[in-house]
Scaffold this motif. Structure first.
Motif, PDB file in Angstrom:
ATOM      1  N   ARG A  90     -31.372 -19.569  -8.751  1.00 26.28           N
ATOM      2  CA  ARG A  90     -32.231 -20.753  -8.645  1.00 26.28           C
ATOM      3  C   ARG A  90     -31.391 -22.031  -8.579  1.00 26.28           C
ATOM      4  O   ARG A  90     -30.317 -22.113  -9.178  1.00 26.28           O
ATOM      5  CB  ARG A  90     -33.165 -20.834  -9.857  1.00 26.28           C
ATOM      6  N   LYS A  91     -31.913 -23.019  -7.892  1.00 30.22           N
ATOM      7  CA  LYS A  91     -31.184 -24.284  -7.764  1.00 30.22           C
ATOM      8  C   LYS A  91     -31.011 -24.957  -9.111  1.00 30.22           C
ATOM      9  O   LYS A  91     -29.973 -25.586  -9.372  1.00 30.22           O
ATOM     10  CB  LYS A  91     -31.926 -25.222  -6.801  1.00 30.22           C
ATOM     11  N   THR A  92     -32.017 -24.847  -9.990  1.00 29.56           N
ATOM     12  CA  THR A  92     -31.909 -25.473 -11.303  1.00 29.56           C
ATOM     13  C   THR A  92     -30.776 -24.850 -12.119  1.00 29.56           C
ATOM     14  O   THR A  92     -30.066 -25.551 -12.850  1.00 29.56           O
ATOM     15  CB  THR A  92     -33.226 -25.343 -12.083  1.00 29.56           C
ATOM     16  N   SER A  94     -28.070 -23.315 -10.799  1.00 27.12           N
ATOM     17  CA  SER A  94     -26.820 -23.740 -10.168  1.00 27.12           C
ATOM     18  C   SER A  94     -26.451 -25.158 -10.584  1.00 27.12           C
ATOM     19  O   SER A  94     -25.281 -25.470 -10.823  1.00 27.12           O
ATOM     20  CB  SER A  94     -26.934 -23.660  -8.641  1.00 27.12           C
ATOM     21  N   TYR A 113     -18.618 -21.990  -3.429  1.00 24.20           N
ATOM     22  CA  TYR A 113     -19.899 -21.661  -2.800  1.00 24.20           C
ATOM     23  C   TYR A 113     -19.591 -20.813  -1.577  1.00 24.20           C
ATOM     24  O   TYR A 113     -18.769 -21.193  -0.734  1.00 24.20           O
ATOM     25  CB  TYR A 113     -20.639 -22.941  -2.391  1.00 24.20           C
TER      26      TYR A 113
END
Length: 203
Positions: A90-92, A94, A113
């Motif tokens: 999830r972006k949160t 990361s 990345y």
């Protein structure tokens, strides 16, 4: 793994921390379980121990940052440098990993990345962001609230720190986004930020 240690042949990965978050879609649960088992199998074959870290609320970014900073501190104290991969998940999560890595930048070897094509490993720029507090900075943050605005006069009554020093402390904390200043006419109002909360719990 080969890409991670590329350019530094002396680096050896001995342990991998895998971050897990809840998934509601039953279709994805099965697929991700299979993927996790396969990753653990590959790592075990290469002699790398895996440790699972589970975050029950993937949207509670401050709590994740605090947990990760504590982990990075512990690893650094034990003499380990950490490779950080923010490609998946999830972006949160990361974001929390990235911020925690910046707070413990001296413990980080690389942040990477992996490109969508899976062929290129991108080095992600990062820098040290300090959230350490002196005694008076901690005192000011402790009496501030995240929800309610306070004035300099209120801070002085609660801290007894001379106003000329209060202004300096407030400016230092505001520059680090640990508090917000809001000026209305001739009045200056202050409140603690989310990152101010994190600093209090980590300092």
């Amino acid at each position: 793994l080969e890409l991670l240690t590329q350019g530094n042949p002396q680096s050896k990965i001995s342990r991998a921390y895998i971050i897990l978050t809840p998934i509601e879609n039953s279709y994805y649960i099965g697929r991700l379980m299979q993927a996790r088992i396969e990753v653990e199998r590959i790592l075990k074959h290469k002699g790398i121990k895996t440790v699972n870290i589970e975050f029950k609320d993937p949207y509670d970014i401050p709590s994740m940052i605090i947990s990760l900073v504590k982990l990075l501190r512990e690893l650094n104290q034990r003499g380990y440098k950490t490779f950080v991969n923010i490609t998946t998940g999830r972006k949160t999560v990361s974001l929390a990993i990235y911020l925690a890595s910046c707070f413990q930048a001296n413990a980080i070897e690389r942040i990477v990345y992996l490109s969508e094509e899976g062929q290129k490993l991108i080095n992600v720029p990062y820098t040290l962001m300090s959230i350490s507090l002196c005694k008076e900075e901690r005192r000011v943050l402790q009496v501030l609230s995240e929800d309610a605005l306070q004035t300099i006069d209120e801070l002085y009554r609660k801290t007894r720190i001379p106003k000329y020093r209060l202004y300096r402390i407030i400016n230092r904390l505001a520059n680090r986004i640990l508090l917000h200043k809001i000026r209305t006419g001739r009045y200056l109002f202050i409140r603690r930020t989310e990152m101010g909360n994190v600093a209090l719990k980590l300092d």
